[in-house]
Scaffold this motif. Structure first.
Motif, PDB file in Angstrom:
ATOM      1  N   ASP A 469       0.809  -1.224   0.000  1.00 61.37           N
ATOM      2  CA  ASP A 469       0.000   0.000   0.000  1.00 61.37           C
ATOM      3  C   ASP A 469       0.838   1.267   0.000  1.00 61.37           C
ATOM      4  N   ASP A 470       2.081   1.210   0.476  1.00 60.76           N
ATOM      5  CA  ASP A 470       2.902   2.418   0.540  1.00 60.76           C
ATOM      6  C   ASP A 470       4.364   2.011   0.536  1.00 60.76           C
ATOM      7  N   ASP A 477       8.839   7.866   4.421  1.00 59.13           N
ATOM      8  CA  ASP A 477       8.153   7.559   3.173  1.00 59.13           C
ATOM      9  C   ASP A 477       9.190   7.663   2.059  1.00 59.13           C
ATOM     10  N   VAL A 500       3.754  -0.036  -5.577  1.00 62.89           N
ATOM     11  CA  VAL A 500       2.478   0.473  -5.072  1.00 62.89           C
ATOM     12  C   VAL A 500       1.642   0.834  -6.287  1.00 62.89           C
ATOM     13  N   ARG A 515       1.167  12.745   0.054  1.00 67.74           N
ATOM     14  CA  ARG A 515       2.098  12.157   1.008  1.00 67.74           C
ATOM     15  C   ARG A 515       2.881  13.250   1.713  1.00 67.74           C
TER      16      ARG A 515
END
Length: 575
Positions: A469-470, A477, A500, A515
Motif C-alpha cells: 500500500d505504501d 516515506d 504500489v 504524502r
C-alpha cells in the motif's frame, strides 16, 4: 565405329573394378550401395572408407560417379581393412616396446588397457606368447632380459642364416618359393580385426625421459607435468611471451606494445582509416563504418520482438534486447549487493560508496563524486535553466518537477502509469502498446515484470513484482519503489521487488502530493521538518558536501530516464 573400351555402362558400374552388374548375363553380380555401413570398414559407410584410403572428391561430382560396389570387391576391401588394422596394432605394439626400452611403460599399459582384444589377437596370430593366460605385468617383468642395443643386434645377425631376401631371387624363383604361401590370402569374412581410426599411443611426455614420482609445477601458471623436459619447454613459452613485442604496422607509427591486446586497442583507436562521408566520423573497420552509415539512414528496419521498438542495425537490436529486456546480463555491486544491467551504470554507482570528491565546479567551491552531479549542478545553480508551466507563470528546474506541478495543481495528466509494473509513459498510445505485452508475453518473458530469461529454470525462480500500500519503512516515506527496494537491500539485507499500484482516477502528481515528505540527511539520517533545514544541515554535515546533489538527482532521474537496476529494482522507462 565399334567401341574398343567396355565402358558403355559407366557410371552404372562397380566403384572399384568398373565392371557392370550385367556384364555377364549368366553370372549377374550383386551390387552394394556405397551408403551401406560395415563395422569392419571403420564402422562407417563404404564411401567414407574408400575416401579415407584414396582422396576426397568434391560433392558436385558424386552424382556422376559409380554409387555401388560388387560383392567380390567388397570382400577384398574388407580383407584390406582387416589387414590394415592388424598392421596398425602391430606397430602400436612395437612402438610401446621401444618406449619400454626407454623405461617408459605407460604406452604399453595403456595399449593393453584400451585395445586389449586387438593386442591379444595379434599376439596369438603371430605366435608371440607360449601361454594363453597372461597379462601386461608378465611382459613388463620379462622384458628387462631383452635389453639389447642396436649395435648388439647387428653383431648378432648371422650372414649365413636361413633368411632369404627377395632381391636375391628371380621372379620365377620367388613364385616357386611362395607357391605354398601366396601373398594374397583367401578372403576371410570374420571380424577378427575390426578397424579403428588413427590409433595413437597415449604419450605422456612429448620428448621422452624418465617419469618423476611427484609432478613439477610451473610457477607462473597452473601447468603440471611428471617430466622435466616438458616443464622446461613450457617455461620457454613464458619467456617468449615476456620478451615478445608488437610494433604498430601503420606507416609512420613507431609505437611498440607488450601484448597483442594493447596493440589491437591502439590500432582501433589511433589509426581509424575508415571515414564517414556524411559526418566525417572515423571508424576502425569496414563493419563499424557500415553500421554507422546504417544509422544515418534511420530506417529502423530491425524491430524488437518484445516492445516493437525499431533499430537501425542488428547490433543495436541485440544490445537493446540484452540491456532492456534480458535478465542474462547482470553486474552486481560487491559493496552493497545492488544489481545493474550495464557495467557503466555499475561504475557510476560504485562512486557513491566513496567519500572522495574528485569533480570540482569551476564556478564555485562545490565538489562532487560524479561528473553527472556536476552537470546537474551547473544547469540548476549557474545556468539557471528553468522550464515554464503552460498553465501559469511558474517555472521549474527539471521536467520531473514541472510534471509534478501540472498534475498536482492544474489536474492535467502528463504521465501515464501502467497499473501492473508501474512504469511511466508520456502518452496513452505508448501505454496501450506496453500493456499489450502484459496481455501477450513472449516465450520465457514474465507477464508481470516483462523480463526475458535465458532458461526455464531462471524463469521459474525469478523474483517477480509484489504489491503493497505504501513505501513506508523506518519511519520514512521512501516515495518510489526504486528507493524502497534499495533501502530494504542495503539497510535490512532483504531483496524485494515491491510496487504500489496507482489509485484509479488519481493522477501520479496528485497521489504523491498527498504524502507527507520526511526530509532526512543521507549522511547521518537526521530528520528535519523542511527541506530548507535539511539543506542547511547538509552544508555542515561531515562529508556531506556534494552528496546532497547526488542524492537529489536520482529522485529526478527516476521519472525521466532508464534505471538499469534489475532483480530488486525495476526498470523505469521514459515512453
Amino acid at each position: 565405329m565399334t567401341p574398343i573400351f567396355r565402358l558403355e555402362q559407366f557410371p552404372h558400374v562397380c566403384r572399384l573394378c568398373l565392371k557392370a552388374s550385367n556384364s555377364q548375363p549368366l553370372h549377374r553380380e550383386v551390387m552394394v550401395p556405397l551408403s551401406a555401413t560395415d563395422p569392419v570398414l571403420d564402422g562407417g559407410s563404404i564411401r567414407d572408407f574408400i575416401t579415407a584410403i584414396t582422396f576426397v572428391i568434391s560433392e558436385d561430382k558424386h552424382d556422376l560417379l559409380p554409387s555401388m560396389v560388387c560383392l567380390p570387391c567388397l570382400e577384398l576391401l574388407r580383407f584390406f581393412a582387416k589387414y590394415r588394422s592388424k598392421i596398425t596394432t602391430i606397430h602400436l605394439l612395437m612402438n610401446s616396446l621401444v618406449e619400454l626400452k626407454r623405461s617408459n611403460s605407460v604406452p604399453l599399459v595403456d595399449l593393453f588397457r584400451s585395445k586389449s582384444d586387438l593386442v591379444r589377437m595379434v599376439i596369438k596370430d603371430l605366435d608371440l606368447c607360449t601361454v594363453d593366460d597372461y597379462s601386461v605385468e608378465d611382459l613388463l617383468d620379462e622384458f628387462p632380459q631383452y635389453k639389447h642395443s642396436a649395435k648388439d643386434l647387428l653383431e648378432d645377425v648371422n650372414p649365413k642364416s636361413d633368411v632369404i631376401y627377395a632381391e636375391e631371387c628371380t621372379p620365377d624363383e620367388l613364385n616357386e618359393l611362395t607357391k605354398d604361401c601366396p601373398i594374397l590370402l583367401e578372403t576371410d569374412s570374420s571380424d577378427d580385426y575390426p578397424i579403428f581410426k588413427q590409433l595413437k599411443p597415449p604419450i605422456k611426455s612429448k620428448y621422452g625421459g624418465r617419469k618423476l614420482e611427484t609432478p613439477l609445477e610451473c610457477q607462473k601458471c597452473n601447468f603440471k607435468t611428471y617430466y622435466k623436459r616438458n616443464l622446461q619447454t613450457h617455461q620457454q613459452k613464458h619467456v617468449k611471451r615476456e620478451i615478445r613485442r608488437y610494433p604498430c604496422k601503420d606507416p609512420g607509427c613507431t609505437e611498440v606494445f607488450n601484448t597483442i591486446r594493447m596493440y589491437q586497442r591502439h590500432s582501433s583507436v589511433a589509426h581509424k582509416s575508415f571515414v564517414c562521408d556524411i559526418c566525417g566520423l572515423r571508424c576502425s573497420s569496414k563493419n563499424s563504418l557500415k553500421s554507422h552509415m546504417d544509422r544515418h539512414l534511420n530506417k529502423f528496419e530491425h524491430v524488437c520482438p518484445y516492445c516493437q521498438r525499431g533499430h537501425n542495425t542488428k547490433g543495436d537490436l541485440r544490445n537493446h534486447i540484452k540491456f532492456a529486456h534480458s535478465d542474462d546480463c547482470t553486474f552486481p555491486c560487491k559493496i552493497c549487493g545492488l544489481i545493474f544491467r550495464r557495467k557503466t551504470i555499475l561504475n557510476k554507482h560504485i562512486l557513491s560508496h566513496s567519500d572522495t570528491l574528485n569533480v570540482a565546479c569551476k564556478l564555485c567551491d562545490k565538489k562532487f563524486k560524479r561528473n553527472h552531479s556536476l552537470i546537474q549542478h551547473v544547469k540548476i545553480v549557474h545556468d539557471m535553466i528553468r522550464l515554464p508551466c503552460s498553465y501559469c507563470s511558474n517555472a521549474y528546474q527539471t521536467t520531473y518537477k514541472l510534471k509534478e506541478h501540472i498534475e498536482s495543481v492544474h489536474g492535467v495528466q502528463t504521465r501515464f502509469v501502467c497499473d501492473v509494473c508501474v512504469q511511466v509513459f508520456d502518452s496513452q498510445e505508448k501505454l496501450d502498446s506496453h500493456k499489450a505485452r502484459h496481455d501477450d508475453p513472449k516465450e520465457l518473458e514474465c507477464a508481470t515484470c516483462l523480463v526475458v530469461f535465458p532458461s526455464a529454470d531462471r524463469f521459474d525462480n525469478h523474483m517477480c513484482i509484489s504489491y503493497r500500500d505504501d513505501y513506508m519503512c523506518c519511519g520514512r516515506d521512501l516515495r518510489y519503489h526504486y528507493f524502497y527496494n534499495k533501502h530494504m537491500l542495503i539497510k535490512h539485507g532483504v531483496r524485494v521487488n515491491v510496487r504500489v499500484k496507482p489509485i484509479p482516477g488519481l493522477l501520479m502528481g496528485q497521489m504523491r502530493a498527498k504524502r507527507k515528505r520526511i526530509e532526512t540527511c543521507p549522511k547521518c539520517e537526521q530528520i528535519f521538518a523542511t527541506r530548507t533545514q535539511k539543506k542547511q544541515h547538509m552544508e555542515i554535515c561531515a562529508g556531506s558536501e556534494g552528496d546532497g546533489t547526488a542524492q537529489i538527482v536520482p529522485a529526478i532521474a527516476v521519472a525521466s530516464s532508464n534505471v538499469d537496476l534489475v532483480g530488486s529494482v525495476a526498470t523505469v522507462e521514459n515512453g
